[in-house]
Design a protein around this motif. Structure first.
Motif, PDB file in Angstrom:
ATOM      1  N   GLN A 136       0.819  -1.213   0.000  1.00  0.00           N
ATOM      2  CA  GLN A 136       0.000   0.000   0.000  1.00  0.00           C
ATOM      3  C   GLN A 136       0.852   1.262   0.000  1.00  0.00           C
ATOM      4  O   GLN A 136       0.562   2.226  -0.706  1.00  0.00           O
ATOM      5  CB  GLN A 136      -0.919   0.006   1.219  1.00  0.00           C
ATOM      6  CG  GLN A 136      -2.359   0.098   0.783  1.00  0.00           C
ATOM      7  CD  GLN A 136      -3.304  -0.319   1.862  1.00  0.00           C
ATOM      8  OE1 GLN A 136      -2.902  -0.977   2.841  1.00  0.00           O
ATOM      9  NE2 GLN A 136      -4.557   0.034   1.716  1.00  0.00           N
ATOM     10  N   LYS A 138       3.882   1.407  -1.075  1.00  0.00           N
ATOM     11  CA  LYS A 138       4.523   1.449  -2.383  1.00  0.00           C
ATOM     12  C   LYS A 138       3.609   2.146  -3.389  1.00  0.00           C
ATOM     13  O   LYS A 138       4.043   2.987  -4.173  1.00  0.00           O
ATOM     14  CB  LYS A 138       4.816   0.013  -2.817  1.00  0.00           C
ATOM     15  CG  LYS A 138       5.421  -0.119  -4.189  1.00  0.00           C
ATOM     16  CD  LYS A 138       5.742  -1.569  -4.458  1.00  0.00           C
ATOM     17  CE  LYS A 138       5.574  -1.888  -5.919  1.00  0.00           C
ATOM     18  NZ  LYS A 138       5.701  -3.308  -6.201  1.00  0.00           N
ATOM     19  N   ARG A 139       2.345   1.799  -3.308  1.00  0.00           N
ATOM     20  CA  ARG A 139       1.365   2.391  -4.217  1.00  0.00           C
ATOM     21  C   ARG A 139       1.231   3.907  -4.014  1.00  0.00           C
ATOM     22  O   ARG A 139       1.212   4.673  -4.974  1.00  0.00           O
ATOM     23  CB  ARG A 139       0.009   1.704  -3.971  1.00  0.00           C
ATOM     24  CG  ARG A 139      -0.913   1.859  -5.104  1.00  0.00           C
ATOM     25  CD  ARG A 139      -2.214   1.130  -4.993  1.00  0.00           C
ATOM     26  NE  ARG A 139      -2.958   1.540  -6.169  1.00  0.00           N
ATOM     27  CZ  ARG A 139      -2.767   1.015  -7.370  1.00  0.00           C
ATOM     28  NH1 ARG A 139      -1.908   0.046  -7.550  1.00  0.00           N
ATOM     29  NH2 ARG A 139      -3.442   1.470  -8.402  1.00  0.00           N
ATOM     30  N   ARG A 140       1.172   4.293  -2.754  1.00  0.00           N
ATOM     31  CA  ARG A 140       1.053   5.729  -2.451  1.00  0.00           C
ATOM     32  C   ARG A 140       2.274   6.489  -2.951  1.00  0.00           C
ATOM     33  O   ARG A 140       2.169   7.605  -3.465  1.00  0.00           O
ATOM     34  CB  ARG A 140       0.889   5.937  -0.941  1.00  0.00           C
ATOM     35  CG  ARG A 140      -0.524   5.613  -0.460  1.00  0.00           C
ATOM     36  CD  ARG A 140      -0.631   5.677   1.043  1.00  0.00           C
ATOM     37  NE  ARG A 140      -0.370   7.016   1.575  1.00  0.00           N
ATOM     38  CZ  ARG A 140       0.003   7.261   2.838  1.00  0.00           C
ATOM     39  NH1 ARG A 140       0.179   6.254   3.673  1.00  0.00           N
ATOM     40  NH2 ARG A 140       0.206   8.491   3.244  1.00  0.00           N
ATOM     41  N   GLU A 143       2.010   6.998  -6.602  1.00  0.00           N
ATOM     42  CA  GLU A 143       1.105   8.102  -6.951  1.00  0.00           C
ATOM     43  C   GLU A 143       1.813   9.458  -6.812  1.00  0.00           C
ATOM     44  O   GLU A 143       1.613  10.352  -7.640  1.00  0.00           O
ATOM     45  CB  GLU A 143      -0.145   8.098  -6.048  1.00  0.00           C
ATOM     46  CG  GLU A 143      -1.024   6.853  -6.143  1.00  0.00           C
ATOM     47  CD  GLU A 143      -1.771   6.732  -7.474  1.00  0.00           C
ATOM     48  OE1 GLU A 143      -1.736   7.701  -8.259  1.00  0.00           O
ATOM     49  OE2 GLU A 143      -2.363   5.661  -7.723  1.00  0.00           O
ATOM     50  N   ARG A 178       4.759   3.435 -13.210  1.00  0.00           N
ATOM     51  CA  ARG A 178       3.669   2.454 -13.007  1.00  0.00           C
ATOM     52  C   ARG A 178       4.208   1.044 -12.871  1.00  0.00           C
ATOM     53  O   ARG A 178       3.783   0.274 -12.015  1.00  0.00           O
ATOM     54  CB  ARG A 178       2.674   2.512 -14.164  1.00  0.00           C
ATOM     55  CG  ARG A 178       1.776   3.722 -14.109  1.00  0.00           C
ATOM     56  CD  ARG A 178       0.679   3.653 -15.171  1.00  0.00           C
ATOM     57  NE  ARG A 178       0.018   4.939 -15.271  1.00  0.00           N
ATOM     58  CZ  ARG A 178      -0.906   5.389 -14.408  1.00  0.00           C
ATOM     59  NH1 ARG A 178      -1.292   4.609 -13.414  1.00  0.00           N
ATOM     60  NH2 ARG A 178      -1.438   6.581 -14.549  1.00  0.00           N
ATOM     61  N   LEU A 182       3.174   0.668  -9.229  1.00  0.00           N
ATOM     62  CA  LEU A 182       1.711   0.529  -9.166  1.00  0.00           C
ATOM     63  C   LEU A 182       1.214  -0.823  -9.703  1.00  0.00           C
ATOM     64  O   LEU A 182       1.962  -1.571 -10.284  1.00  0.00           O
ATOM     65  CB  LEU A 182       1.039   1.664  -9.942  1.00  0.00           C
ATOM     66  CG  LEU A 182       1.371   3.092  -9.423  1.00  0.00           C
ATOM     67  CD1 LEU A 182       0.880   4.138 -10.383  1.00  0.00           C
ATOM     68  CD2 LEU A 182       0.773   3.330  -8.046  1.00  0.00           C
TER      69      LEU A 182
END
Ligand SMILES: [Zn+2]
Length: 182
Positions: A136, A138-140, A143, A178, A182
């Motif tokens: 999570q 990593k995803r933030r 972004e 990405r 992501l």
């Protein structure tokens, strides 16, 4: 600087000055960044650096000294911003595992100055294990990088790039971020 001072230089036989240029980017060393924009009456006054950083020493007329001094000020600002960006990015990497929220905020601030893909790639590689167990976060982070990456190409220094080249470069980076985050 008054015309009188310039005329005084001219009387002393000074016809030209030289300005030092490097390329302000993530891989330019701190010593060369410190020289960026410096003005000297003789090109031999600049240190001979053979460290692989781009280096150009360009002459200008004594009468242009005021505008080149102003240019030097902007160049110095850019070089200093790059040093600050490195400090923020390095600090973010350092605290990432023990204080991820602080790290995200530091990455964001660093990215507000400039974002370089080789550093993003290195981060993804060096912290692979950590990111695998913190998907999570990593995803933030992905972004944040995406947002800063798209802002990057609206900045004045990229506006001079040909439109197509800019768009391609932006898309390429976006894909890469990405892929990594992501
Ligand atoms: Zn250097």
């Amino acid at each position: 600087m008054t015309k009188f001072v310039l005329f005084f230089y001219w009387l002393l036989g000074r016809r030209r000055f030289w300005q030092y240029y490097t390329n302000v980017t993530w891989s330019t060393c701190a010593e060369c960044l410190k020289l960026h924009g410096r003005i000297a009456p003789d090109p031999a006054r600049f240190p001979q650096r053979r460290d692989g950083c781009p280096r150009e020493i360009l002459p200008f007329s004594v009468w242009q000294l005021p505008e080149y001094k102003e240019k030097a000020r902007r160049m110095r600002e850019l070089a200093q911003a790059e040093l600050e960006r490195r400090r923020l990015f390095a600090r973010a990497v350092e605290v990432l595992e023990r204080d991820p929220e602080e790290a995200l905020s530091l990455f964001d601030r660093a990215g507000g100055i400039e974002l370089y893909l080789p550093e993003v790639e290195r981060l993804a590689d060096e912290k692979r294990e950590f990111f695998l167990s913190n998907p999570q976060l990593k995803r933030r982070l992905g972004e944040i990088f995406l947002k800063r990456w798209s802002e990057k190409f609206g900045k004045p220094r990229y506006e001079v790039w040909p439109e197509r080249m800019r768009i391609e470069r932006e898309k390429w980076g976006e894909r890469r971020i990405r892929e990594l985050f992501l």
